[in-house]
Design a protein around this motif. Structure first.
Motif, PDB file in Angstrom:
ATOM      1  N   PRO A 177      17.428  65.626   1.386  1.00  0.00           N
ATOM      2  CA  PRO A 177      16.801  66.744   0.894  1.00  0.00           C
ATOM      3  C   PRO A 177      17.483  67.941   0.795  1.00  0.00           C
ATOM      4  N   TYR A 178      18.435  67.982   1.694  1.00  0.00           N
ATOM      5  CA  TYR A 178      19.451  69.329   1.525  1.00  0.00           C
ATOM      6  C   TYR A 178      20.520  68.850   0.211  1.00  0.00           C
ATOM      7  N   ASP A 179      20.837  67.572   0.084  1.00  0.00           N
ATOM      8  CA  ASP A 179      21.815  67.475  -0.881  1.00  0.00           C
ATOM      9  C   ASP A 179      20.942  67.759  -2.298  1.00  0.00           C
ATOM     10  N   ALA A 180      19.567  67.406  -2.230  1.00  0.00           N
ATOM     11  CA  ALA A 180      18.806  67.551  -3.582  1.00  0.00           C
ATOM     12  C   ALA A 180      18.474  69.139  -3.502  1.00  0.00           C
ATOM     13  N   GLU A 181      18.412  70.010  -2.809  1.00  0.00           N
ATOM     14  CA  GLU A 181      17.986  71.358  -2.940  1.00  0.00           C
ATOM     15  C   GLU A 181      19.144  72.175  -3.287  1.00  0.00           C
ATOM     16  N   THR A 182      20.290  71.878  -2.565  1.00  0.00           N
ATOM     17  CA  THR A 182      21.479  72.644  -2.875  1.00  0.00           C
ATOM     18  C   THR A 182      21.803  72.478  -4.415  1.00  0.00           C
ATOM     19  N   ALA A 183      21.689  71.289  -4.851  1.00  0.00           N
ATOM     20  CA  ALA A 183      21.969  70.714  -6.412  1.00  0.00           C
ATOM     21  C   ALA A 183      21.114  71.484  -7.106  1.00  0.00           C
ATOM     22  N   ARG A 184      19.911  71.393  -6.955  1.00  0.00           N
ATOM     23  CA  ARG A 184      18.595  72.236  -7.773  1.00  0.00           C
ATOM     24  C   ARG A 184      19.188  73.853  -7.622  1.00  0.00           C
ATOM     25  N   LEU A 185      19.427  74.437  -6.556  1.00  0.00           N
ATOM     26  CA  LEU A 185      19.901  75.810  -6.572  1.00  0.00           C
ATOM     27  C   LEU A 185      21.229  75.952  -7.324  1.00  0.00           C
ATOM     28  N   ASP A 324      15.946  71.693   8.128  1.00  0.00           N
ATOM     29  CA  ASP A 324      15.865  73.127   8.105  1.00  0.00           C
ATOM     30  C   ASP A 324      16.538  73.875   6.974  1.00  0.00           C
ATOM     31  N   ARG A 325      17.840  73.532   6.736  1.00  0.00           N
ATOM     32  CA  ARG A 325      18.697  74.293   5.810  1.00  0.00           C
ATOM     33  C   ARG A 325      18.223  73.880   4.144  1.00  0.00           C
ATOM     34  N   ALA A 326      17.588  72.423   4.360  1.00  0.00           N
ATOM     35  CA  ALA A 326      17.016  72.141   3.062  1.00  0.00           C
ATOM     36  C   ALA A 326      15.737  72.987   2.520  1.00  0.00           C
ATOM     37  N   PHE A 327      14.894  73.149   3.593  1.00  0.00           N
ATOM     38  CA  PHE A 327      13.731  74.030   3.402  1.00  0.00           C
ATOM     39  C   PHE A 327      14.364  75.539   3.228  1.00  0.00           C
ATOM     40  N   GLU A 328      15.055  76.098   3.858  1.00  0.00           N
ATOM     41  CA  GLU A 328      15.277  77.434   3.570  1.00  0.00           C
ATOM     42  C   GLU A 328      16.125  77.498   2.144  1.00  0.00           C
ATOM     43  N   CYS A 329      16.794  76.320   1.798  1.00  0.00           N
ATOM     44  CA  CYS A 329      17.450  76.548   0.599  1.00  0.00           C
ATOM     45  C   CYS A 329      16.437  76.521  -0.613  1.00  0.00           C
ATOM     46  N   TRP A 330      15.406  75.712  -0.507  1.00  0.00           N
ATOM     47  CA  TRP A 330      14.245  75.783  -1.370  1.00  0.00           C
ATOM     48  C   TRP A 330      13.544  77.004  -1.495  1.00  0.00           C
ATOM     49  N   VAL A 331      13.112  77.683  -0.213  1.00  0.00           N
ATOM     50  CA  VAL A 331      12.512  78.997  -0.133  1.00  0.00           C
ATOM     51  C   VAL A 331      13.258  80.055  -1.023  1.00  0.00           C
ATOM     52  N   HIS A 332      14.599  80.207  -0.522  1.00  0.00           N
ATOM     53  CA  HIS A 332      15.387  81.345  -1.196  1.00  0.00           C
ATOM     54  C   HIS A 332      15.763  80.913  -2.517  1.00  0.00           C
ATOM     55  N   GLY A 333      15.797  79.864  -2.775  1.00  0.00           N
ATOM     56  CA  GLY A 333      15.799  79.356  -4.597  1.00  0.00           C
ATOM     57  C   GLY A 333      14.665  79.748  -5.132  1.00  0.00           C
ATOM     58  N   GLY A 334      13.495  79.749  -4.595  1.00  0.00           N
ATOM     59  CA  GLY A 334      12.300  80.312  -5.184  1.00  0.00           C
ATOM     60  C   GLY A 334      12.320  81.938  -5.172  1.00  0.00           C
ATOM     61  N   ASP A 335      12.775  82.629  -4.249  1.00  0.00           N
ATOM     62  CA  ASP A 335      12.844  83.971  -4.164  1.00  0.00           C
ATOM     63  C   ASP A 335      14.042  84.542  -5.174  1.00  0.00           C
ATOM     64  N   ILE A 336      14.975  83.642  -5.498  1.00  0.00           N
ATOM     65  CA  ILE A 336      15.876  83.918  -6.704  1.00  0.00           C
ATOM     66  C   ILE A 336      15.203  83.792  -8.029  1.00  0.00           C
ATOM     67  N   ALA A 337      14.565  82.671  -8.189  1.00  0.00           N
ATOM     68  CA  ALA A 337      13.821  82.377  -9.473  1.00  0.00           C
ATOM     69  C   ALA A 337      12.912  83.456  -9.622  1.00  0.00           C
ATOM     70  N   ASP A 338      12.156  83.913  -8.938  1.00  0.00           N
ATOM     71  CA  ASP A 338      11.196  85.210  -9.182  1.00  0.00           C
ATOM     72  C   ASP A 338      12.014  86.258  -9.345  1.00  0.00           C
ATOM     73  N   ALA A 339      13.202  86.627  -8.942  1.00  0.00           N
ATOM     74  CA  ALA A 339      13.853  87.723  -9.128  1.00  0.00           C
ATOM     75  C   ALA A 339      14.431  87.766 -10.846  1.00  0.00           C
ATOM     76  N   VAL A 340      14.808  86.500 -11.190  1.00  0.00           N
ATOM     77  CA  VAL A 340      15.253  86.483 -12.183  1.00  0.00           C
ATOM     78  C   VAL A 340      14.481  85.694 -13.325  1.00  0.00           C
ATOM     79  N   ASP A 341      13.201  85.578 -13.007  1.00  0.00           N
ATOM     80  CA  ASP A 341      12.148  84.999 -13.858  1.00  0.00           C
ATOM     81  C   ASP A 341      12.547  83.903 -14.498  1.00  0.00           C
ATOM     82  N   TYR A 342      12.613  82.682 -13.476  1.00  0.00           N
ATOM     83  CA  TYR A 342      13.229  81.288 -13.798  1.00  0.00           C
ATOM     84  C   TYR A 342      12.274  80.248 -13.053  1.00  0.00           C
TER      85      TYR A 342
END
Length: 468
Positions: A177-185, A324-342
């Motif tokens: 999960p960490y590998d996948a979420e860091t790649a998506r971000l 835990d790090r994968a979860f936070e990467c996903w959550v903050h990736g969503g925060d960034i996506a909301d900020a840049v409309d992505y």
């Protein structure tokens, strides 16, 4: 060259069509029947002196018909407009018509060319098939669907490749999960512009009974992820991106032996140590660090999964820390996506299930901590460690869902369906938003049944798992 030879050399040219259209006749532009004719123009007569003794000239008597100009013997009748010129249909050779099929499919032909192509398609099966294929291709170009890649595409490609030739050194399941979420971000970060790295982002979490937030930028969020990932790096013997700032700054959770700071204190130390606000340059060291973590745990073998990772006030096994790090990467990736409309999707069902399972396993300890702080109700029925006790049935619906039984009175007790005193039903994504501190506990539960105090304590304990 004779005239006949010259005519033979132009067999490929259009038959019956003018190469350069001539000017249109006036009748094409005006309806002459509706335009009044101007009065005939006559030269003014010269005044002659009457001769002495001559009789005056008689005035012409008015007539009912139109006046007849001088030099005409009959009255002029209504004008007859010239016949409208009609251009003959284009007659094009087969090779020219075939070359026009692409333009016809894109609706880029002129009216004459379109008529010629469509007339040709009724009698040429080969060109008709080609035209149908081109029209289907144009339909794909104008699709209304999203052009963003499926978030599961990377996982499917890797699974297909590994099914044909398994990796000699595979990534552990708990690190996937960490590998996948860091790649998506990272894919999101590669796709945004330079100015968007400074877009404002508001990080949210819960402290005790209230929601708090901290304003930063997209680059600041990546710096935050990098510094907290440094806790895992330190546990694995890798470089800490925070350097010696963790030990030098001191504080309530810092010690001379470079005991890792809490995630929030590490982030504040990183932000305050920077002379300038973080920029897009932070992406490269963050990505290099995530690659190093995956590479290290893959080479380390199975025994490394239970390695303790300190978070200052608590510690997690390495396999749970990576989740835990994968979860936070996903959550903050969503925060960034909301900020840049992505657009940004949730993780795969298998990875999301692992993240939910981690949060459910942490809930009894979080509930006990709130009870010690006076923020939760007292224990009702204590049991010995490992024995079943009073439980809450947590039902997660949707992607990554399942059923968990949360021990209410002691972290060492076992959750049991037979001892369930309450039930809470939540959507998987909504539960993760609650754990991330993005949803209020009061508004989170879609379905509640049973002991109201137990339900409230568990929902607030879930929100207390969030942090900066």
């Amino acid at each position: 060259m004779s005239a006949n030879d010259d005519a033979d050399g132009r067999d490929d040219e259009a038959q019956g069509a003018r190469r350069i259209p001539g000017p249109r006749a006036a009748a094409d532009d005006f309806d002459l029947d509706a335009v009044p004719l101007p009065a005939p123009r006559t030269e003014p007569a010269q005044q002659r002196e009457p001769e002495p003794g001559a009789e005056p000239e008689a005035e012409p008597e008015p007539t009912d018909g139109p006046a007849v100009p001088a030099g005409r013997t009959t009255a002029m009748g209504p004008p007859t407009p010239p016949a409208l010129a009609t251009s003959p249909a284009l007659v094009l050779p087969h090779r020219v018509l075939k070359s026009l099929l692409g333009a016809w499919a894109l609706a880029a032909c002129s009216a004459e060319e379109t008529e010629a192509v469509e007339a040709h398609l009724t009698g040429c099966a080969a060109c008709a098939d080609e035209a149908l294929r081109l029209r289907d291709a144009v339909g794909l170009l104008h699709s209304d669907g999203s052009l963003d890649l499926d978030p599961m595409l990377r996982s499917r490609v890797l699974d297909a490749c590994l099914s044909r030739r398994p990796a000699k050194i595979p990534v552990p399941d708990w690190a996937a999960p960490y590998d996948a979420e860091t790649a998506r971000l990272d894919a999101l970060l590669r796709d945004i512009g330079g100015s968007e790295w400074h877009a404002p982002v508001r990080l949210k979490w819960f402290e005790r009974e209230r929601a708090v937030n901290r304003k930063t930028t997209v680059a600041g969020v990546i710096g935050h992820l990098m510094t907290v990932d440094g806790l895992v790096s330190t546990a694995l013997g890798l470089d800490d991106p925070l350097g010696n700032a963790a030990g030098e700054r001191g504080g309530s959770d810092a010690a001379p032996g470079r005991v890792p700071l809490s995630p929030g204190a590490r982030t504040e130390a990183y932000w305050s140590a920077a002379r300038r606000p973080p920029t897009r340059a932070v992406r490269e060291p963050w990505r290099e660090q995530s690659h190093a973590l995956i590479r290290t745990v893959s080479f380390a073998g199975r025994g490394v999964a239970e390695l303790s990772v300190s978070y200052g006030d608590f510690a997690l096994p390495l396999q749970d820390s990576m989740l835990d790090r994968a979860f936070e990467c996903w959550v903050h990736g969503g925060d960034i996506a909301d900020a840049v409309d992505y657009p940004y999707e949730a993780p795969s069902a298998a990875h999301l299930h692992r993240m939910i399972d981690l949060a459910a396993r942490l809930l009894p300890a979080a509930l006990a901590g709130r009870r010690r702080a006076g923020l939760a109700g007292p224990a009702r029925h204590l049991v010995t460690a490992g024995s079943p006790g009073r439980s809450l049935h947590l039902e997660i619906e949707g992607s990554g869902g399942g059923d968990w039984y949360i021990a209410l009175d002691s972290p060492a007790a076992l959750g049991s369906p037979a001892h369930a005193v309450a039930q809470v039903a939540l959507d998987g994504a909504e539960f993760c938003q609650l754990v991330a501190g993005h949803v209020s506990p009061v508004e989170a539960a879609a379905g509640q049944e049973g002991d109201r105090e137990a339900i409230r304590d568990v929902l607030f304990a879930a929100a207390s798992l969030s942090r900066l």
